[in-house]
Design a protein around this motif. Sequence first.
Motif, PDB file in Angstrom:
ATOM      1  N   ASP A   1       0.852  -1.192   0.000  1.00  0.00           N
ATOM      2  CA  ASP A   1       0.000   0.000   0.000  1.00  0.00           C
ATOM      3  C   ASP A   1       0.883   1.234   0.000  1.00  0.00           C
ATOM      4  OD1 ASP A   1       0.850   0.200   2.692  1.00  0.00           O
ATOM      5  OD2 ASP A   1      -1.166   0.189   3.523  1.00  0.00           O
ATOM      6  N   ASP A   2       0.272   2.403   0.178  1.00  0.00           N
ATOM      7  CA  ASP A   2       1.046   3.641   0.123  1.00  0.00           C
ATOM      8  C   ASP A   2       1.018   4.304   1.498  1.00  0.00           C
ATOM      9  OD1 ASP A   2       2.726   5.384  -1.275  1.00  0.00           O
ATOM     10  OD2 ASP A   2       1.073   6.559  -2.088  1.00  0.00           O
ATOM     11  N   VAL A   3       0.659   5.578   1.580  1.00  0.00           N
ATOM     12  CA  VAL A   3       0.774   6.303   2.851  1.00  0.00           C
ATOM     13  C   VAL A   3      -0.560   6.914   3.277  1.00  0.00           C
ATOM     14  CG1 VAL A   3       3.235   6.768   2.586  1.00  0.00           C
ATOM     15  CG2 VAL A   3       1.579   8.389   1.680  1.00  0.00           C
ATOM     16  N   ILE A   4      -0.642   7.285   4.549  1.00  0.00           N
ATOM     17  CA  ILE A   4      -1.896   7.755   5.129  1.00  0.00           C
ATOM     18  C   ILE A   4      -2.282   9.146   4.647  1.00  0.00           C
ATOM     19  CG2 ILE A   4      -2.948   8.479   7.322  1.00  0.00           C
ATOM     20  CD1 ILE A   4      -1.637   6.019   8.582  1.00  0.00           C
TER      21      ILE A   4
ATOM     22  N   THR B   1     -13.323   6.649   0.862  1.00  0.00           N
ATOM     23  CA  THR B   1     -12.197   5.792   0.509  1.00  0.00           C
ATOM     24  C   THR B   1     -11.617   5.087   1.732  1.00  0.00           C
ATOM     25  OG1 THR B   1     -10.096   5.649  -0.680  1.00  0.00           O
ATOM     26  CG2 THR B   1     -10.413   7.606   0.696  1.00  0.00           C
ATOM     27  N   SER B   2     -11.085   3.925   1.495  1.00  0.00           N
ATOM     28  CA  SER B   2     -10.318   3.205   2.524  1.00  0.00           C
ATOM     29  C   SER B   2      -8.932   2.879   1.978  1.00  0.00           C
ATOM     30  CB  SER B   2     -11.061   1.934   2.960  1.00  0.00           C
ATOM     31  OG  SER B   2     -11.285   1.093   1.852  1.00  0.00           O
TER      32      SER B   2
ATOM     33  N   PRO C   1     -13.200   2.910   6.147  1.00  0.00           N
ATOM     34  CA  PRO C   1     -12.962   4.181   5.452  1.00  0.00           C
ATOM     35  C   PRO C   1     -12.254   5.197   6.362  1.00  0.00           C
ATOM     36  CG  PRO C   1     -15.200   3.438   5.081  1.00  0.00           C
ATOM     37  CD  PRO C   1     -14.610   2.547   6.150  1.00  0.00           C
ATOM     38  N   TYR C   2     -11.529   6.104   5.747  1.00  0.00           N
ATOM     39  CA  TYR C   2     -10.875   7.189   6.480  1.00  0.00           C
ATOM     40  C   TYR C   2     -11.937   8.080   7.121  1.00  0.00           C
ATOM     41  CZ  TYR C   2      -6.284   6.193   4.476  1.00  0.00           C
ATOM     42  OH  TYR C   2      -5.090   5.611   4.150  1.00  0.00           O
TER      43      TYR C   2
ATOM     44  N   PRO D   1      -2.218  11.097   1.959  1.00  0.00           N
ATOM     45  CA  PRO D   1      -3.098  11.279   0.790  1.00  0.00           C
ATOM     46  C   PRO D   1      -4.198  10.215   0.703  1.00  0.00           C
ATOM     47  CG  PRO D   1      -1.063  10.270   0.076  1.00  0.00           C
ATOM     48  CD  PRO D   1      -0.919  10.535   1.560  1.00  0.00           C
ATOM     49  N   HIS D   2      -4.393   9.475   1.818  1.00  0.00           N
ATOM     50  CA  HIS D   2      -5.450   8.464   1.905  1.00  0.00           C
ATOM     51  C   HIS D   2      -5.215   7.283   0.968  1.00  0.00           C
ATOM     52  CE1 HIS D   2      -7.143  12.365   3.169  1.00  0.00           C
ATOM     53  NE2 HIS D   2      -7.652  11.646   4.148  1.00  0.00           N
ATOM     54  N   THR D   3      -3.965   6.890   0.800  1.00  0.00           N
ATOM     55  CA  THR D   3      -3.634   5.787  -0.096  1.00  0.00           C
ATOM     56  C   THR D   3      -3.127   4.547   0.644  1.00  0.00           C
ATOM     57  OG1 THR D   3      -1.472   6.802  -0.485  1.00  0.00           O
ATOM     58  CG2 THR D   3      -3.198   7.249  -2.116  1.00  0.00           C
TER      59      THR D   3
END
Length: 186
Positions: free
Chosen positions: A89-92, A109-110, A102-103, A94-96
């Motif tokens: 996965d990526d980073v928190i 988005t989650s 969900p955020y 940018p919500h990725t």
Amino acid sequence: PAAIERGVRSNVAAAVRSGITTLVEPQSGPEDVELYARLLARGELPARMQVALFHRRGTPEADLDRFAALRARYADDRLRVSAIKLYIDDVIEPHTAAMLAPYADRPDTSGALLYAPDEFADVLTRLDRRGFQLFVHAIGDRGIRTALDAFEAAFKGAPADALRAARWRIEHAQVIAPADIARFGK
């Protein structure tokens, strides 16, 4: 290339001045390993280097063959190609990062996984069969769970000595589901 080389020499020198004798470079390309080897040959790499090569999704077998050749060539105490680095996965910010829920500030988005879970387990299993140590970037609780599931799939049926030799790790692990904490030790 000259600026990159100056930067590497400067950063390694700063680490050595601080008493750090071994550096782990967690995400390099083959060209970086060749740079470290040139610096070492010239006596300009005063710290030990352990290098993880970056595995993008879809990395072809030919690149894995090259990674294996670099691991065999650079396997001493001064310069060691020690692992492969992957992202699930990526980073928190940018919500990725892949989250189970969900955020709070973006309920639409989650985050997202960078691999389907079965595909990721297959990739880790194939890399394990080639004898690679693995570093997995996983930040969100769904990303971490997917990485742990893939670890378990790759190690299924492996002999105890192989499990002891594997020093796989999850990089970052920022948001961990409570149910998954004990899985790290297992």
